[in-house]
Design a protein around this motif. Structure first.
Motif, mmCIF file in Angstrom:
data_model
loop_
_atom_site.group_PDB
_atom_site.id
_atom_site.type_symbol
_atom_site.label_atom_id
_atom_site.label_comp_id
_atom_site.label_asym_id
_atom_site.label_seq_id
_atom_site.Cartn_x
_atom_site.Cartn_y
_atom_site.Cartn_z
ATOM 1 N N ILE A 447 0.837 0.177 -6.785
ATOM 2 C CA ILE A 447 0.574 1.538 -7.270
ATOM 3 C C ILE A 447 0.781 1.577 -8.782
ATOM 4 C CG2 ILE A 447 1.192 3.982 -7.066
ATOM 5 C CD1 ILE A 447 0.057 2.692 -4.496
ATOM 6 N N LEU A 639 -5.230 -1.426 -4.508
ATOM 7 C CA LEU A 639 -5.863 -2.172 -3.410
ATOM 8 C C LEU A 639 -7.094 -1.450 -2.878
ATOM 9 C CD1 LEU A 639 -2.800 -3.378 -1.290
ATOM 10 C CD2 LEU A 639 -4.311 -4.782 -2.721
ATOM 11 N N GLN B 436 1.840 -14.668 2.142
ATOM 12 C CA GLN B 436 0.726 -14.325 1.250
ATOM 13 C C GLN B 436 -0.367 -15.399 1.339
ATOM 14 O OE1 GLN B 436 1.089 -11.463 -0.818
ATOM 15 N NE2 GLN B 436 -0.966 -11.650 -1.699
ATOM 16 N N LEU B 470 -6.787 -4.076 2.802
ATOM 17 C CA LEU B 470 -5.884 -3.416 3.747
ATOM 18 C C LEU B 470 -4.985 -4.434 4.448
ATOM 19 C CD1 LEU B 470 -8.100 -0.620 5.349
ATOM 20 C CD2 LEU B 470 -6.432 -0.450 3.484
ATOM 21 N N LEU B 472 -3.916 -7.100 3.008
ATOM 22 C CA LEU B 472 -2.896 -7.411 1.993
ATOM 23 C C LEU B 472 -1.831 -6.307 1.944
ATOM 24 C CD1 LEU B 472 -5.237 -8.712 -0.858
ATOM 25 C CD2 LEU B 472 -3.649 -10.078 0.517
ATOM 26 N N ARG B 473 -2.292 -5.064 2.077
ATOM 27 C CA ARG B 473 -1.328 -3.957 2.086
ATOM 28 C C ARG B 473 -0.416 -4.061 3.315
ATOM 29 N NH1 ARG B 473 -3.315 2.150 2.849
ATOM 30 N NH2 ARG B 473 -3.770 2.235 0.623
ATOM 31 N N ALA B 476 2.160 -6.618 2.682
ATOM 32 C CA ALA B 476 3.190 -6.121 1.760
ATOM 33 C C ALA B 476 4.141 -5.170 2.484
ATOM 34 C CB ALA B 476 2.515 -5.417 0.572
ATOM 35 N N ALA B 483 9.137 -0.939 -4.427
ATOM 36 C CA ALA B 483 7.990 -0.311 -5.071
ATOM 37 C C ALA B 483 7.120 0.367 -4.016
ATOM 38 C CB ALA B 483 7.182 -1.352 -5.835
ATOM 39 N N PRO B 484 6.506 1.492 -4.394
ATOM 40 C CA PRO B 484 5.635 2.163 -3.415
ATOM 41 C C PRO B 484 4.407 1.313 -3.098
ATOM 42 C CG PRO B 484 5.404 3.170 -5.584
ATOM 43 C CD PRO B 484 6.527 2.180 -5.694
ATOM 44 N N LEU B 485 3.968 1.389 -1.849
ATOM 45 C CA LEU B 485 2.807 0.599 -1.429
ATOM 46 C C LEU B 485 1.604 1.473 -1.138
ATOM 47 C CD1 LEU B 485 4.751 -1.853 0.864
ATOM 48 C CD2 LEU B 485 3.878 -2.285 -1.432
ATOM 49 N N GLN B 486 1.849 2.780 -1.080
ATOM 50 C CA GLN B 486 0.728 3.700 -0.871
ATOM 51 C C GLN B 486 0.972 4.920 -1.744
ATOM 52 O OE1 GLN B 486 -0.954 4.753 2.975
ATOM 53 N NE2 GLN B 486 0.391 3.308 3.966
ATOM 54 N N ILE B 487 -0.111 5.553 -2.175
ATOM 55 C CA ILE B 487 0.056 6.834 -2.844
ATOM 56 C C ILE B 487 0.456 7.854 -1.791
ATOM 57 C CG2 ILE B 487 -1.537 6.416 -4.745
ATOM 58 C CD1 ILE B 487 -3.609 8.028 -3.042
ATOM 59 N N SER B 488 1.149 8.880 -2.209
ATOM 60 C CA SER B 488 1.533 9.885 -1.228
ATOM 61 C C SER B 488 1.394 11.265 -1.846
ATOM 62 C CB SER B 488 2.973 9.661 -0.769
ATOM 63 O OG SER B 488 3.842 9.873 -1.851
ATOM 64 N N ARG B 489 1.068 12.184 -1.009
ATOM 65 C CA ARG B 489 0.896 13.559 -1.432
ATOM 66 C C ARG B 489 2.257 14.262 -1.445
ATOM 67 N NH1 ARG B 489 -2.227 16.737 -4.449
ATOM 68 N NH2 ARG B 489 -1.451 18.805 -3.999
ATOM 69 N N HIS B 490 3.057 13.938 -0.461
ATOM 70 C CA HIS B 490 4.379 14.554 -0.368
ATOM 71 C C HIS B 490 5.389 13.461 -0.102
ATOM 72 C CE1 HIS B 490 2.753 18.597 -0.349
ATOM 73 N NE2 HIS B 490 1.790 18.112 0.416
ATOM 74 N N GLU B 491 6.508 13.508 -0.801
ATOM 75 C CA GLU B 491 7.535 12.493 -0.576
ATOM 76 C C GLU B 491 8.032 12.658 0.857
ATOM 77 O OE1 GLU B 491 7.095 10.737 -3.031
ATOM 78 O OE2 GLU B 491 6.246 12.333 -4.247
#
Lengths: 785, 493
Positions: A447, A639, B436, B470, B472-473, B476, B483-491
């Motif tokens: 990110i 990604l 990996q 995806l 690879l995600r 991870a 570290a964050p692995l996805q964006i998020s709208r709400h914590e």
């Protein structure tokens, strides 16, 4: 609303100017009682129309077999071009390049060819499918990517703006970059689609209820198509469910067809296309290919810029000339180009004819300017904000008086961008957050975050000078209530309430005493489109003028009747002081009526100072400019290209705001719409020339969950219009829209982080997740070289 | 199997009024009924495909004795599916005194409307939310509004209004709460246990009395259109004007609405909507919660069924890939005969499923992932919410004690003509160390598994690249980290 009893002791009226008066129809919106055209009770025997659309993008019509259509259940008639009694043309600029119904040939997939009139809407829609049309298909072009803007076919005359010798300045500059950018179009997606209800009258008369921003033009187009005088046609609209420019010229076709059918069949006819037909058959925001060539020095001072703005116009001119002109008028945004050459190329394509959309080409011009800034910033390894500030127009009032002439030779006299940006930089903590983002990115592999601050300067006035006029009609009734009418249309922007505030203020009566009435060509003639952000500037002044005429008569009357000097007649809240006596406004009106004083007036206004010589590319096309800036921060998933807007801070000015609540609503809404344009709103045509994104299932405007997670909008309270516009306010419809550019540039900043900000990402728009990911891949690949 | 009694009208409550309709065509939408036949024109048509929400109304239905109101899209809801329901439109909100409802007053005071066309729909969605959750979080508000488009406001004032509704009134005083018992009684009185059959000029609709009755109807009418939530079939009518008669409505059948778990397998009846399945699935298989939250808008999730999502065989349905990755099975029924097949075998080719004439999907059986296994599903769209999938990947991994891949099932949507397993990729991973290097080496196998298409949602190139990423995600995520692995709208709460 129940009858209002005015407070005769009030210190201030209710709902005057500079109050956050709610939208006049808010109560009706939330209860479902606000009447849109499809909600009106239909006259008995109303018929329903559906348009038959072309199924090829370019071709000659060899034969049309409509027998099955005519024989279908409920069908009353089928109209083709042959049924147009007057001129088969709705070109708003008089170029005769846009038929009501296609005749002999079609020029885009989705062009209306015939109209089915049936007892029910469903019957009309079903019958439409039964047409058999034989085409001789012709070569077509839908995309402008492969066109040569200087050689290929244009729909109207291009414009050139020139100041200084750009070629020489760029050639001599220490550094030079050339590039190309694409920025996509946009569907208006007004929630209420197009609709017209035509009711035939006696003689040649017809009344058309049309969801339009431009009733006078609809009136004229309907009269041309019917071959009757304009006085036979009355067009009325109380409100639209959104317009955004999409109902400036695009309503003509639906109104004309409904009127032709109504007169032919002597029955009311309603035409409301399905959403897919609406999106397929009506024009959109122009997408552009922008070629740029910029010369600059090592410090990032821009020395010369050369632009070509090629636009996809579709098959006819519509408003494309003015739209591409406005793109050039905004290719400077807030920046002083020491030498500049900019040309437009309104390109012909076999697509629907593109049209007005909030900003009217201006945002596309600004996007080009901001790309140039980005290129220079990356080339000089400086923060883009630093490059922006370095190249701003000089502050107005600066004694040196240089760095303030636009590419069209108008001097910028009201520049406040330095203060706007400085204030926002501080309140949004731009520098601190840029450091935090760098630290975050260093520790986050997948990110990445990005931040950007982009400024806006938007020119206010129609560039066609004659449109900068307006009329209003004000009646005062004997009970002191006021009937207000003007040429502006209400599409949600709060124009009606703003003008009512102006009239209430003028008479010093509570706003509930002012009745806002539907816009109709029968009351105020020859109006301009409600467009170019000009609605309250023009109509507010016209209504104020009408109110002042009546007020002056009342003062004259009161002074004479009460034997006092005119300056002893003072309008106080809901009452009038005449000498030492106070009487209610209603009482004065009643006295004036008894004395046979005229209590009705037609108001008029024309914008002063403006002029424009298109052939020379010189003039003073804008009365003033509106300014703002936005700072956005985003997170991007490297990604997948998915992203979220973490935070947006906006500082925008509307002069001395007539209505802060309405203005903030325009800014919030304009920003989100602008961000949508540059992110998820993507128009896709396939290899058969078909638009594949013609409904909300495939065309993605922002949702509540797409707005910034943190969204701070502030009005610059200190600003006021340097010109004597209505109560020193400024226009607010379009200027906030390009604030959405901050999101595109924040995304670009996040993308750039994958190569340590060494490569300009050249992120094109719309920056869909796909485009973001592919740009990340390209930047990574270039960095690995 | 005893023959049910037959009634030739549907019965429901519209706002305050009992309605009995004998003249309802099988493809008449609720919105047309309201606007054209009843002149209730507060509900608007914005898209006629269940995407904009301008037509949102509430439908209350007795389920297990409980009366639940949900927002639905009147534009794609068929009138014939409303037997035994209470339909509430925006016209019903006022108390008649001219005083606004708390939801309406909040919208006015916070300047939540501009052009006003979408507003009645927003009011109804917010009304449903407020009754369910009087003090909603921002996340709940955004979720409740995923099915409502506004083009004017930028949503911010509407969100402010939503936060403030409870300051204007109490849910307990709302008419729908106060009159609950009488509505329940009226709806119960309408239910005579009969099958409904209506024939209008040869166009027929049937509302079975029970699942057995449904089975009997389908044996007699093997070509009938089965309609559960109508979130797909609705568009066949409004957009394609297809003939769908005879229509059999099944969304009301409580017997198809059960969600149960036995021996680590969750059985979901074919009539269970996304909303109804949410609680169980998000609790037992947490990765499915965020996925369901991104299917359609709230109105679509209230109507659309998981069974329908499977039965219609779409290559971009969102539930089949995760279910296939989990090893789900499907029970089909014809008459009294049932058969159960692996879900992946149901999808034969584009538009072709393993469903015989007269047969219907009765239930899907979804194994809960084993303890210690990893299960994730990722949906990629142009717009985050209420968008149709470009590509969707589901991953079900069990690692051996030595860190090798003991079992793996990967399935995708949007990458082929059907929901499809990535068998070559699975093969390239199975038995190898979950690292990996192993995953990167397996990426080439995507080319063997998939040849995606380009369309308006995504190009083939993007579909392939994002699909590979995806994996690879997923890697991870199984490896953890801060570290964050996805964006998020709400914590995360």
């Amino acid at each position: 609303m129940t009858k209002h009893t005015p407070n005769l002791k009030a210190e201030k009226i209710l709902g005057g100017v500079a109050t956050s008066q709610r939208h006049d129809s808010a109560h009706k919106h939330v209860t479902g009682t606000a009447v849109y055209i499809d909600d009106m009770a239909e006259p008995a025997g109303t018929l329903h129309a559906c348009l038959g659309l072309s199924t090829v993008p370019h071709g000659k019509i060899r034969a049309m077999d409509l027998a099955a259509v005519r024989a279908a259940p409920g069908v009353v008639d089928v109209l083709t071009a042959a049924d147009v009694p007057g001129e088969n043309d709705i070109s708003p600029t008089g170029l005769h390049d846009e038929p009501v119904l296609a005749e002999g040939k079609v020029q885009f997939h989705g062009q209306p060819i015939f109209a089915v009139i049936a007892e029910t809407r469903e019957q009309a829609r079903r019958a439409c499918k039964l047409a058999k049309i034989d085409y001789e298909e012709l070569p077509f072009v839908t995309d402008i990517g492969g066109l040569d803007p200087l050689k290929d076919k244009l729909v109207t005359k291009p414009l050139r703006l020139q100041r200084g010798d750009a070629k020489e300045a760029i050639g001599k500059a220490p550094r030079r970059i050339t590039g190309k950018m694409r920025v996509g179009g946009q569907d208006h997606f007004y929630l209420e689609g197009h609709i017209a209800l035509a009711i035939p009258g006696e003689d040649h008369d017809v009344t058309v209820y049309s969801s339009t921003q431009h009733p006078s033009e609809v009136q004229h187009m309907v009269s041309h198509a019917l071959g009757v005088s304009s006085h036979a046609v009355t067009v009325e609209v109380r409100r639209m469910g959104g317009g955004f420019g999409g109902k400036e010229t695009q309503s003509n076709q639906f109104a004309a067809i409904a009127a032709i059918a109504a007169k032919k069949l002597k029955r009311a006819v309603k035409l409301r296309p399905d959403r897919d037909d609406d999106m397929t058959a009506t024009g959109k925001r122009h997408d552009f290919v922008i070629d740029y060539d910029v010369g600059f020095d090592d410090e990032g001072n821009i020395l010369g810029v050369d632009f070509i703005f090629g636009a996809r116009c579709g098959f006819s001119a519509d408003l494309s000339g003015a739209v591409t002109d406005r793109a050039l008028f905004h290719c400077d945004n807030t920046y002083y180009w020491p030498a500049v050459n900019a040309v437009s190329a309104p390109l012909y394509t076999n697509t629907v004819s593109n049209t007005a959309f909030r900003g009217f080409g201006g945002p596309q011009g600004m996007v080009g300017a901001e790309r140039v800034i980005d290129e220079v910033a990356f080339a000089t390894a400086k923060d883009p904000l630093e490059i922006r500030k370095k190249n701003f127009y000089g502050p107005s009032g600066d004694k040196k008086g240089d760095r303030n002439v636009t590419p069209y030779h108008q001097t910028v006299e009201d520049n406040i961008i330095q203060r706007i940006v400085a204030d926002l930089e501080k309140s949004a903590d731009y520098a601190g957050r840029r450091r935090e983002i760098a630290a975050f990115n260093a520790n986050s592999r997948i990110i990445k975050r990005g931040i950007a601050m982009t400024p806006v300067k938007f020119g206010i006035s129609f560039t066609a000078t004659q449109f900068n006029q307006a009329g209003a009609l004000v009646h005062v009734y004997t009970d002191g209530s006021v009937h207000l009418n003007h040429g502006g249309t209400e599409m949600g922007q709060g124009l009606y309430v703003k003008v009512a505030q102006v009239v209430a203020e003028e008479f010093q009566i509570d706003i509930d005493r002012v009745k806002i009435t539907a816009t109709t060509t029968g009351k105020v003639p020859n109006t301009s489109a409600t467009a170019a952000s000009s609605g309250s500037d023009l109509n507010g002044m016209a209504a104020q003028n009408a109110a002042r005429q009546i007020k002056d008569r009342l003062i004259d009357f009161a002074a004479e009747a009460h034997q006092v000097a005119k300056d002893q007649v003072i309008f106080l809240p809901n009452r009038v002081r005449i000498g030492n006596e106070e009487i209610s406004f209603a009482a004065l009106v009643r006295q004036a009526y008894n004395a046979r004083i005229q209590l009705s007036a037609a108001g008029f206004y024309k914008t002063p100072k403006i002029h424009w010589d298109r052939d020379k590319g010189r003039g003073h096309p804008f009365y003033y400019f509106a300014y703002g800036a936005a700072c956005s921060e985003v997170s991007v998933d490297t990604l997948t290209g998915e992203y979220v807007i973490e935070r947006t801070d906006i500082l925008h000015e509307t002069g001395r705001s007539l209505n802060r609540a309405i203005d903030i609503g325009q800014i919030e809404g304009g920003f989100v719409q602008g961000a949508g344009w540059l992110t998820t709103e993507e128009l896709v045509w396939d290899d058969k020339g078909r638009l594949r994104t013609h409904a909300p299932s495939t065309y993605k405007i922002p949702l509540a969950s797409d707005r910034p997670k943190i969204f701070n909008v502030t009005l610059a309270d200190w600003s006021e219009n340097a010109e004597p516009a209505v109560h020193r306010s400024k226009a607010v419809g379009e200027p906030p829209f390009p604030l959405g550019m901050s999101v595109l540039h924040a995304l670009s900043d996040a993308v750039a982080s994958v190569a340590d900000h060494k490569i300009c990402p050249r992120l094109d728009a719309p920056a869909t997740p796909e485009r973001v990911l592919m740009t990340i891949e390209r930047v990574k690949a270039e960095a690995a070289k | 199997m005893s023959m049910a009694a037959i009634r030739n009208e549907i019965r429901f409550i519209l706002n305050g009024e009992d309605v009995a309709l004998a003249d309802v065509a099988p493809d008449e939408t609720l919105l047309d009924y309201l606007r054209l036949r009843r002149s209730l024109r507060g509900s608007k048509e914005g898209c006629a495909e269940g995407d904009c929400g301008a037509c949102t109304v509430l439908v209350g239905r007795l389920s297990g004795g409980k009366l639940v109101y949900e927002g639905v899209n009147a534009c794609i809801r068929f009138t014939g599916s409303l037997d035994g329901c209470h339909v509430v439109t925006v016209e019903h909100l006022g108390d008649g005194s001219g005083k606004l409802h708390p939801v309406q007053q909040a919208m006015v005071d916070f300047h939540g409307s501009q052009c006003g066309f979408c507003t009645p729909g927003f009011v109804m969605s917010l009304y449903a939310l407020w009754m369910r959750e009087p003090k909603p979080s921002d996340a709940a508000i955004e979720k409740a509004l995923q099915g409502n488009l506004c083009r004017c406001t930028g949503y911010e004032p509407i969100i402010r209004a939503a936060r403030g509704i409870s300051d204007y009134g109490k849910v307990a005083q709302d008419p729908l709460k106060r009159e609950r018992e009488s509505i329940v009684a009226r709806l119960a009185a309408m239910n005579d246990g009969a099958r409904v059959e209506i024939n209008i000029d040869g166009k027929r609709l049937l509302v079975p009395a029970s699942v057995d009755d449904l089975a009997a109807i389908l044996e007699a009418e093997p070509k009938a259109t089965i309609v559960a939530g109508s979130t797909d079939v609705g568009l066949w009518v409004t957009k394609f004007m297809r003939e769908i008669s005879p229509v059999v409505f099944i969304g009301h059948l409580d017997e198809l609405k059960s969600v149960s778990e036995e021996d680590g397998v969750i059985t979901i009846g074919a009539g269970v909507t996304y909303s109804e399945a949410f609680a169980t699935l998000s609790k037992r298989i947490p990765a499915l919660g965020p996925l369901i939250d991104r299917i359609g808008g709230e109105q679509v999730r209230n109507m659309g069924t998981i069974g329908g999502n499977i039965a219609n065989g779409s290559p971009i349905g969102d539930t089949p890939p995760p279910f296939i990755a989990l090893g789900a099975t499907l029970t089909l029924r014809k008459g009294t005969a049932r058969r159960t097949i692996p879900l992946e075998e149901f999808f034969i080719a584009y538009g072709k499923q393993d469903r015989q004439p007269g047969e219907f999907v009765e239930a899907v059986h979804v194994p809960v992932p084993a303890r210690g296994s990893h299960f994730s599903v990722y949906k990629i769209t142009k717009r985050r919410d209420e968008d149709i999938t470009a590509t969707l990947g589901a991953f079900n991994l069990t690692l051996g004690a030595d860190g090798t891949v003991a079992s793996i099932r990967i399935a995708y949507g949007g990458m082929a003509a059907t929901p499809k397993r990535a068998k070559a990729v699975e093969k390239a991973l199975l038995g190898r160390k979950w690292t990996q290097a192993t995953v990167e080496a397996a990426l080439d196998a995507y080319g063997e598994d998939f040849t995606p298409l380009s369309d308006m949602r995504a190009t083939a190139e993007y579909r392939m690249l994002a699909s590979r990423n995806l994996l690879l995600r997923f890697l991870a995520e199984t490896q953890g980290g801060t570290a964050p692995l996805q964006i998020s709208r709400h914590e995360a709460a």
